[in-house]
Design a protein around this motif. Structure first.
Motif, PDB file in Angstrom:
ATOM      1  N   LEU A   1      26.786  38.630  41.733  1.00  0.00           N
ATOM      2  CA  LEU A   1      26.135  39.780  41.102  1.00  0.00           C
ATOM      3  C   LEU A   1      27.067  40.581  40.209  1.00  0.00           C
ATOM      4  O   LEU A   1      26.700  41.661  39.753  1.00  0.00           O
ATOM      5  N   THR A   2      28.280  40.098  39.957  1.00  0.00           N
ATOM      6  CA  THR A   2      29.230  40.889  39.184  1.00  0.00           C
ATOM      7  C   THR A   2      30.075  40.002  38.281  1.00  0.00           C
ATOM      8  O   THR A   2      30.291  38.822  38.570  1.00  0.00           O
ATOM      9  N   PHE A   3      30.539  40.597  37.174  1.00  0.00           N
ATOM     10  CA  PHE A   3      31.521  39.949  36.308  1.00  0.00           C
ATOM     11  C   PHE A   3      32.917  40.503  36.550  1.00  0.00           C
ATOM     12  O   PHE A   3      33.880  40.121  35.883  1.00  0.00           O
ATOM     13  N   VAL A   4      33.053  41.427  37.497  1.00  0.00           N
ATOM     14  CA  VAL A   4      34.323  42.105  37.740  1.00  0.00           C
ATOM     15  C   VAL A   4      35.326  41.147  38.375  1.00  0.00           C
ATOM     16  O   VAL A   4      35.013  40.460  39.355  1.00  0.00           O
ATOM     17  N   ASP A   5      36.524  41.110  37.807  1.00  0.00           N
ATOM     18  CA  ASP A   5      37.595  40.332  38.412  1.00  0.00           C
ATOM     19  C   ASP A   5      38.174  41.089  39.614  1.00  0.00           C
ATOM     20  O   ASP A   5      38.099  42.306  39.687  1.00  0.00           O
ATOM     21  N   SER A   6      38.757  40.368  40.530  1.00  0.00           N
ATOM     22  CA  SER A   6      39.400  40.958  41.715  1.00  0.00           C
ATOM     23  C   SER A   6      38.431  41.846  42.491  1.00  0.00           C
ATOM     24  O   SER A   6      38.814  42.884  43.042  1.00  0.00           O
ATOM     25  N   TYR A   7      37.161  41.454  42.508  1.00  0.00           N
ATOM     26  CA  TYR A   7      36.118  42.191  43.233  1.00  0.00           C
ATOM     27  C   TYR A   7      36.341  42.008  44.731  1.00  0.00           C
ATOM     28  O   TYR A   7      36.586  40.902  45.195  1.00  0.00           O
ATOM     29  N   GLN A   8      36.281  43.105  45.485  1.00  0.00           N
ATOM     30  CA  GLN A   8      36.448  42.989  46.929  1.00  0.00           C
ATOM     31  C   GLN A   8      35.554  43.987  47.657  1.00  0.00           C
ATOM     32  O   GLN A   8      35.188  45.032  47.106  1.00  0.00           O
ATOM     33  N   VAL A   9      35.228  43.631  48.875  1.00  0.00           N
ATOM     34  CA  VAL A   9      34.357  44.467  49.708  1.00  0.00           C
ATOM     35  C   VAL A   9      34.989  44.599  51.082  1.00  0.00           C
ATOM     36  O   VAL A   9      35.372  43.588  51.688  1.00  0.00           O
ATOM     37  N   LYS A  10      35.112  45.840  51.557  1.00  0.00           N
ATOM     38  CA  LYS A  10      35.664  46.099  52.884  1.00  0.00           C
ATOM     39  C   LYS A  10      34.708  46.993  53.669  1.00  0.00           C
ATOM     40  O   LYS A  10      34.017  47.835  53.099  1.00  0.00           O
ATOM     41  N   GLY A  11      34.713  46.807  54.983  1.00  0.00           N
ATOM     42  CA  GLY A  11      33.872  47.633  55.839  1.00  0.00           C
ATOM     43  C   GLY A  11      34.464  49.020  56.036  1.00  0.00           C
ATOM     44  O   GLY A  11      35.613  49.146  56.452  1.00  0.00           O
TER      45      GLY A  11
END
Length: 213
Positions: free
Chosen positions: A72-82
């Motif tokens: 769903l994104t073109f962003v590089d270095s995309y990350q998700v944390k709780g």
């Protein structure tokens, strides 16, 4: 299967056993796979990007019902944390293609996420760091707040570094400004260090023209 979030409903054992829900602890980085997307069932996650210098750039938050993923994104270095313990549901791309209900829900949630990200960009455009912090707290109040007797409690515990990363300043500056806001009666903290915004006093302070609706 489209999950209906109910924060008071116990998690069904068969959902965990059949792999319908995946558990991640607070602070854990969520694995992102290009062939599908995650949907938050319970908990709150922080979406961000790492700059080439290793700084964290806040992109928004994922709450129950929200979809996220590298697809769903073109962003590089995309990350998700709780930001809290998380229960997530995985949807493959074929699930989106085959379910009108799922696609419509995903579109609605993505539109909300876009408005959230635009609000964060508008905050970063403010010149004074105290205005940026105040507007960020107002956005948090709207997006992650719950009403209590003292005002509005932010549902997740955010560190001063989290706030500093969000408004492009230092942790020391955020600590100083939060102390000033607290002395002026605009906010306080509960025993678990969650921010509580004292609505009347905080919202009566003049704000820059950043809209979140």
């Amino acid at each position: 299967m489209l999950l209906a979030y109910n924060p008071t409903q116990p998690l069904a054992l068969e959902e965990m056993e059949e792999g319908r829900l995946h558990f991640y602890e607070r602070g854990e980085t969520i694995p992102l796979i290009s062939e599908g997307i995650w949907q938050v069932y319970r908990g709150i996650a922080q979406l961000s990007q790492l700059s080439p210098q290793g700084d964290e750039i806040l992109l928004g938050w994922a709450q129950p019902g929200t979809f996220f993923g590298s697809w769903l994104t073109f962003v590089d270095s995309y990350q998700v944390k709780g930001l809290s313990n998380l229960y997530l549901k995985w949807h493959g791309i074929e699930d989106l293609n085959n379910s009108t209900e799922l696609s419509q829900t995903a579109f609605s949630q993505l539109a909300r996420r876009m408005r959230q990200t635009e609000a964060l960009l508008a905050i970063l455009g403010l010149k004074r760091v105290e205005d940026r912090l105040q507007q960020l707290l107002c956005l948090l109040q709207q997006e992650l707040g719950e009403s209590i007797k003292e005002g509005t409690r932010i549902k997740v515990r955010l560190t001063h570094q989290n706030l500093a990363n969000a408004i492009a300043t230092t942790r020391v500056t955020v600590t100083r400004l939060l102390g000033e806001f607290q002395r002026q009666g605009w906010l306080c903290f509960d025993s678990d260090r969650h921010i509580i915004i004292t609505s009347v006093r905080f919202n009566s302070h003049p704000k820059s023209n950043v809209g979140f609706n």
